[in-house]
Design a protein around this motif. Sequence first.
Motif, mmCIF file in Angstrom:
data_model
loop_
_atom_site.group_PDB
_atom_site.id
_atom_site.type_symbol
_atom_site.label_atom_id
_atom_site.label_comp_id
_atom_site.label_asym_id
_atom_site.label_seq_id
_atom_site.Cartn_x
_atom_site.Cartn_y
_atom_site.Cartn_z
ATOM 1 N N CYS A 61 -5.582 -7.761 -44.852
ATOM 2 C CA CYS A 61 -4.736 -7.396 -43.707
ATOM 3 C C CYS A 61 -3.286 -7.593 -44.119
ATOM 4 O O CYS A 61 -2.935 -8.635 -44.691
ATOM 5 C CB CYS A 61 -5.053 -8.250 -42.484
ATOM 6 S SG CYS A 61 -6.797 -8.210 -41.994
ATOM 7 N N LYS A 108 -3.961 -11.255 -33.867
ATOM 8 C CA LYS A 108 -4.658 -10.058 -34.313
ATOM 9 C C LYS A 108 -4.053 -9.587 -35.626
ATOM 10 O O LYS A 108 -2.834 -9.525 -35.761
ATOM 11 C CB LYS A 108 -4.564 -8.944 -33.268
ATOM 12 C CG LYS A 108 -5.309 -9.274 -31.980
ATOM 13 C CD LYS A 108 -5.256 -8.112 -30.985
ATOM 14 C CE LYS A 108 -6.025 -8.434 -29.714
ATOM 15 N NZ LYS A 108 -5.954 -7.326 -28.737
ATOM 16 N N CYS A 109 -4.913 -9.265 -36.561
ATOM 17 C CA CYS A 109 -4.481 -8.822 -37.885
ATOM 18 C C CYS A 109 -4.715 -7.315 -38.013
ATOM 19 O O CYS A 109 -5.715 -6.778 -37.543
ATOM 20 C CB CYS A 109 -5.238 -9.561 -38.993
ATOM 21 S SG CYS A 109 -4.817 -11.324 -39.077
ATOM 22 N N SER A 110 -3.748 -6.659 -38.656
ATOM 23 C CA SER A 110 -3.845 -5.222 -38.911
ATOM 24 C C SER A 110 -4.479 -5.024 -40.279
ATOM 25 O O SER A 110 -3.885 -5.346 -41.299
ATOM 26 C CB SER A 110 -2.450 -4.590 -38.864
ATOM 27 O OG SER A 110 -2.519 -3.207 -39.137
ATOM 28 N N CYS A 111 -5.706 -4.523 -40.249
ATOM 29 C CA CYS A 111 -6.496 -4.386 -41.472
ATOM 30 C C CYS A 111 -6.888 -2.926 -41.646
ATOM 31 O O CYS A 111 -7.699 -2.405 -40.867
ATOM 32 C CB CYS A 111 -7.741 -5.266 -41.422
ATOM 33 S SG CYS A 111 -7.411 -6.988 -40.954
ATOM 34 N N ALA A 158 0.069 -9.400 -39.125
ATOM 35 C CA ALA A 158 -0.571 -10.109 -38.025
ATOM 36 C C ALA A 158 0.380 -10.113 -36.833
ATOM 37 O O ALA A 158 1.594 -10.170 -36.999
ATOM 38 C CB ALA A 158 -0.937 -11.542 -38.423
ATOM 39 N N THR A 191 -6.577 -0.770 -38.547
ATOM 40 C CA THR A 191 -7.228 -1.224 -37.324
ATOM 41 C C THR A 191 -6.899 -2.696 -37.093
ATOM 42 O O THR A 191 -6.671 -3.448 -38.038
ATOM 43 C CB THR A 191 -8.754 -1.041 -37.421
ATOM 44 O OG1 THR A 191 -9.244 -1.833 -38.532
ATOM 45 C CG2 THR A 191 -9.107 0.414 -37.629
ATOM 46 N N GLU A 192 -6.877 -3.081 -35.816
ATOM 47 C CA GLU A 192 -6.583 -4.458 -35.462
ATOM 48 C C GLU A 192 -7.879 -5.196 -35.157
ATOM 49 O O GLU A 192 -8.785 -4.645 -34.541
ATOM 50 C CB GLU A 192 -5.652 -4.524 -34.244
ATOM 51 C CG GLU A 192 -4.217 -4.096 -34.552
ATOM 52 C CD GLU A 192 -3.288 -4.402 -33.393
ATOM 53 O OE1 GLU A 192 -3.819 -4.766 -32.320
ATOM 54 O OE2 GLU A 192 -2.062 -4.277 -33.559
ATOM 55 N N LYS A 193 -7.928 -6.441 -35.596
ATOM 56 C CA LYS A 193 -9.084 -7.272 -35.306
ATOM 57 C C LYS A 193 -8.609 -8.713 -35.183
ATOM 58 O O LYS A 193 -7.593 -9.091 -35.762
ATOM 59 C CB LYS A 193 -10.138 -7.147 -36.405
ATOM 60 C CG LYS A 193 -9.698 -7.704 -37.772
ATOM 61 C CD LYS A 193 -10.827 -7.597 -38.781
ATOM 62 C CE LYS A 193 -10.418 -8.211 -40.137
ATOM 63 N NZ LYS A 193 -11.523 -8.106 -41.108
#
Length: 1285
Positions: free
Chosen positions: A864, A830-833, A867, A836-838
């Motif tokens: 991002c 999951k990447c922090s962009c 991660a 928000t995480e996606k």
Amino acid sequence: MGGLTGWLLLLCLVTAGKANFSPTITKFVFEVCEDVPIDSHAFTIEATDPDGDTLTYALSGASAAFFNVNPNTGVVTVKAALDRESGVTMSVGVTVGDGFNLTPGTLTIILNDANDNSPVFQNPAFDVSVQENTAVGTSLFKFTATDADEGDAGAVRYSITEAVPAQGAEMFEIDVINGELKLKGKLNYVQHSFYRLKVTAKDLGGSCGSGAHVVQSSDVFSFITVVDVPDLDPVFISAPYIGSVEENSPVDKSVLTVTAIDQDRGINDKILYSIQDSTADGLFKISQDDGIISVSSGIDREVTGDTVTLTVKATESKMNVNGQPATATATVQINIIDVNDNPPQFYKCDMPSSCVIATQFTGEVFEHSLGAISINMTVKDPDRFVKTKLSLEGPDKDVFSVSPSVAGAESVVQLLVSQPENLDFEKKQQMILQMIAVDEDKTTFQATATVTIIIKDTNDNSPTFPQDTYKLNVSEHSPVGTEVALVTAEDPDTMDAGKLTYSLLPQSILEYFDVDSSTGKVYVKNEDLLDRELRSLFSATLQARDTDGNPGTTVLEITLTDINDQAPIINRAIYREFVDEGSQIAFPIEATDGDEAGTVNSEIVFSIKESAHSHNFSIDAKTGMLKNSGELDREVLDPKLNGRIELTVFATDKGTPPLNSSVEVVITVGDINDNTPKFKAESYNFSIKEGEKGASVGFVHAKDLDQTTEYNRISFSIIDGSFGSFIVRSTADEEGYRGNIMVDPDIELDYESARKKFMLRLEAADLEQEKASVMVEVHVLDVNDERPEFGPISGISVKENTTIIEPVGKFIALDKDTNHSLVYELESVKCSCNGTEKPCSWFTLDPNGDVRVNQSETVDYEECDKAVMEVQVVDLYTEKGESNSIEPGKMVINIEDINDNAPQFIYSDSVLVVVSESASKGTSVAGVKASDRDSGLNRQINFKVTAVQFENMATNTTTDMRIPFEAVTTQQGDDYVGIIQTTEALDLTLKGKYLVTATATDSGGLSSSTVLEIFTIDETFRTDLQFRTPELEVQNSLPEITRALTTATSAAVEVVDIKPVSRASKNAVQTVMRAYFIYRNGTALTRPEVEKKLSNPIHFVVLDELGLINIGSPPVVETESDPVKYVLLGMVAGLVIVLAVLTTSLLCTRRNFRRKLKAANAMKSTTMLNSDNQKGGAVVPGTNKYTMEGANPVLNLNIDTTIALDLDSNEETSDSDKVSLNSLDLEYGKDDDKKGILWDNEADEPPVYNEPLEAALAQLGQNKKNSKTNTMVGVNNPMFDTTDL
């Protein structure tokens, strides 16, 4: 005449004082929202009656059809729908009665705007064709919509609300203010040839009074057709291309065809083909028109190789949109098919790259050997697919075979020995062969070579003796060294001549005889052992070995000659006796000797033969008495003997040599319980797997040396160290007893607990409780039953855009089990962009826990910055329970920024202008703002002006010019600002705009540019705004003032100067602001246009609160005059006024009383205004001439007071003193002859009335007959200090 009029007026007033007074209408102007529903309340008629009578109300006139009035309450409701757009004001006649008198009047209804109109597009459709290479940012067309409402309700905003296909939303953008549609993205005819846009025009919404906020909108569809241009290179189809052709093929033979097409489908240009490059020049050619590749010259595969690679270029016959040829290339691989056109050849190769043709080859081989013989021979055939048969010729061809029998293009040739028996050095030392190579496909292709094989001698013969058996004799007890015989062997091998060695076999014979190793002499070695009575014949093997150890043997039979043949005779064949262990035994052995009595040969000597138990007994040599020499112990005996001891007793004579005989003595020893149990080992060490209930740990063995069951039976028990975890079971064993140590069936051992080892103390006891103990060490073995666990995982950092293939991090898990195999499985990334995480796929995981960058993805810090990788670990060796970890491991991967983003300009809707005040050198004229998505040093930006053009509006031309501007870089928070300022004075005679290209460059050299439009505005458009507040207060309120001015004019405000008035004037102006009002298209408002827009009541209220009092040139400061002159003039004027007051007071005492009463009522009405505005004294233009003290007390009408006071016959009156100078009156500016909304066309010749009330009613009646314009009275202006009269 004047006196008579006064008396008549006084008489009328006295008469009216005794009659019923008429009602008075107190309010004539009402504001009503145009969207008030039918039958809803609009307003209430306000009227009073001095007598307190009940009033009735009625409406009249054309506009009365829109309203209903309650005759008793005066409440007015809407009867028909109102529409402000048809007329802003309505005049309604009203009559108020008290039962005795009727009071007529005219009400002015001001309709307030409600948002009841949708924007209307000027054109119903907007269809356009656009070339696909149109530059991004190009204006395509402009939408125009109008809204009949005012203010925000009439302000139209544009947006694209639908796009087909959906990508159109990213390709086009519309200016929200002016509706200009621009190209936002790069068009591509191949992807989309048309777009349909839905454009919505929506007002900002509005409401009237406290009603709901309403927003109106309209839609229109625009079809945009993309026109194809030649901007794409051709493309090869069906690539890659692979063909084949035989070597030696004829010229012009076709190989294959390549095909390319024009990607510009709307143009479809002709394609021309050519060969751009080839790995073998001149072999192939291509048809220019159809792309057929054919043979151009002779092909020899052995020279060119197996493949030829061509680079074929396709070129469009016409230039592309940039004036350049449109080309594409493709790779063509042509495989050369081999033809058998070369014979085989034999080569000698010292190294792989150094081979020479040869016909003579030599090899060496040991006789009788097997295997391969290297002859340094290589056979070659340069053809590709070739089979060369190899064979041998010559007398000795059958002794060998050739390997390989069938060779390929290049093979190393060896000889294999087929008949090793024929390789005999003793018979033949050399063999000559013929090696023949024949091409199987073309047998005429042959090669022959001579091979000479040198045979080398080996030790292949063993020594041999002349006889197989030799019979020899020797007297018993012959002296050591006595020669028995001389025996020699022979060996034909040359290397063994004189080098044979001898030895006697078996090893046991060497106690009696031996041989000289070099000569073969056999001799006596031990004379004592040569006893014929014991052994008369010896058989031995004499062995000879050569230098390689090859043996040859013969048999020797050696017979001993006897010298003494009588031995003593024992009287009994066997002696048997019984005795308990620990007791004594004694008995005699009797024997006789057959030799002559009394001689030494018959004298017998008794002895016990050495044996396992002979040392426990002794015998008298003369008498033969046998007895035990020590305590007898049955447990010493072998249990298999069951207490039986066997002894051999010799009876020997004294002859030479002496002779003897023997007898067996059997003694049975009885058992008693005299032994305790004993363990076989001093301690025991066992291992047991954890978790196995009832499993056997191991066996302990104990033995009681007592040899009977009643004394040696043993039972085992655990007396210490078990902790309740183990039990022991006793069973009989082959030797003694064994104890089976087992895990308690109710207990499960755990390796991971504190006890990994147990020290057990076991006890063994016989039936009479004779005991022994031993220590047993039990180790608990680990079973893979524990789940792996992750320890702390450190975060890592990875630079964005990295292509590293090595691991960037590693997951490490721990397993309490000693034997484990951990495999790591990816759960998620999951990447922090942007907070928000996606899910993302930037990183991958190897089974060993290595973390790698996904080569198919691009790591982007700007997208991002972090991660989080979640990983599960699995133990492949798990034997029991779950194999995976309870919680997944998490690794934080921080993305490090690199300079991969160019600066981006931040859009601003500011209008940039150059005015006379800012045209000098060093003046700031514009500003740009940019940001960089990178971080740290990578985001630092520097601005520079790189180009300047001027677009002349007069000539409609654009020309390049030298750069009169420079950029100064500053920083505001996270953004960078470039202040554009002049480097020289600008020429304001030029009419148009400067196109200034500003470039933003970051610290890494990446840059982007934008073009600023700076309009030139001359000083004729300058407007002076006058404020009653000090300069400092104006400066502090400048943002609010600018915002209010922009709202009122819908134009950008360029303030060039704020300065105080050097000397305050009577109109209280303290500060003057100089400003320009400019629209986005560069046009400016003139001072009259600004004044008209700012005079709107909605906006001037706000501006008045901010201190604005006038628009125009600065006030003229009055010059000081002689004060004495004004004092004298004042005294004269005072005397005239006193005389007039005295005369008037005598004539109009009663009338003055009535006027004061009505003035008080008028004052009461004016109190409805803001108290802050009720100030005395004259004010600036735009206000009433009179203050409250001079207010006309009758109906707020423009009545000539001189008529009422009978003072107009001698004095001239000024019409300007009787009118309202309110610049906000609705009819202002319609007619140059009209100075205000209260202007009366008949004011120049007013009729003469005896009473002011009579004059007012008469004038009111006249005004009813006038147009609607002349009846609009009493418009409230809350910014003024006095009431409207």
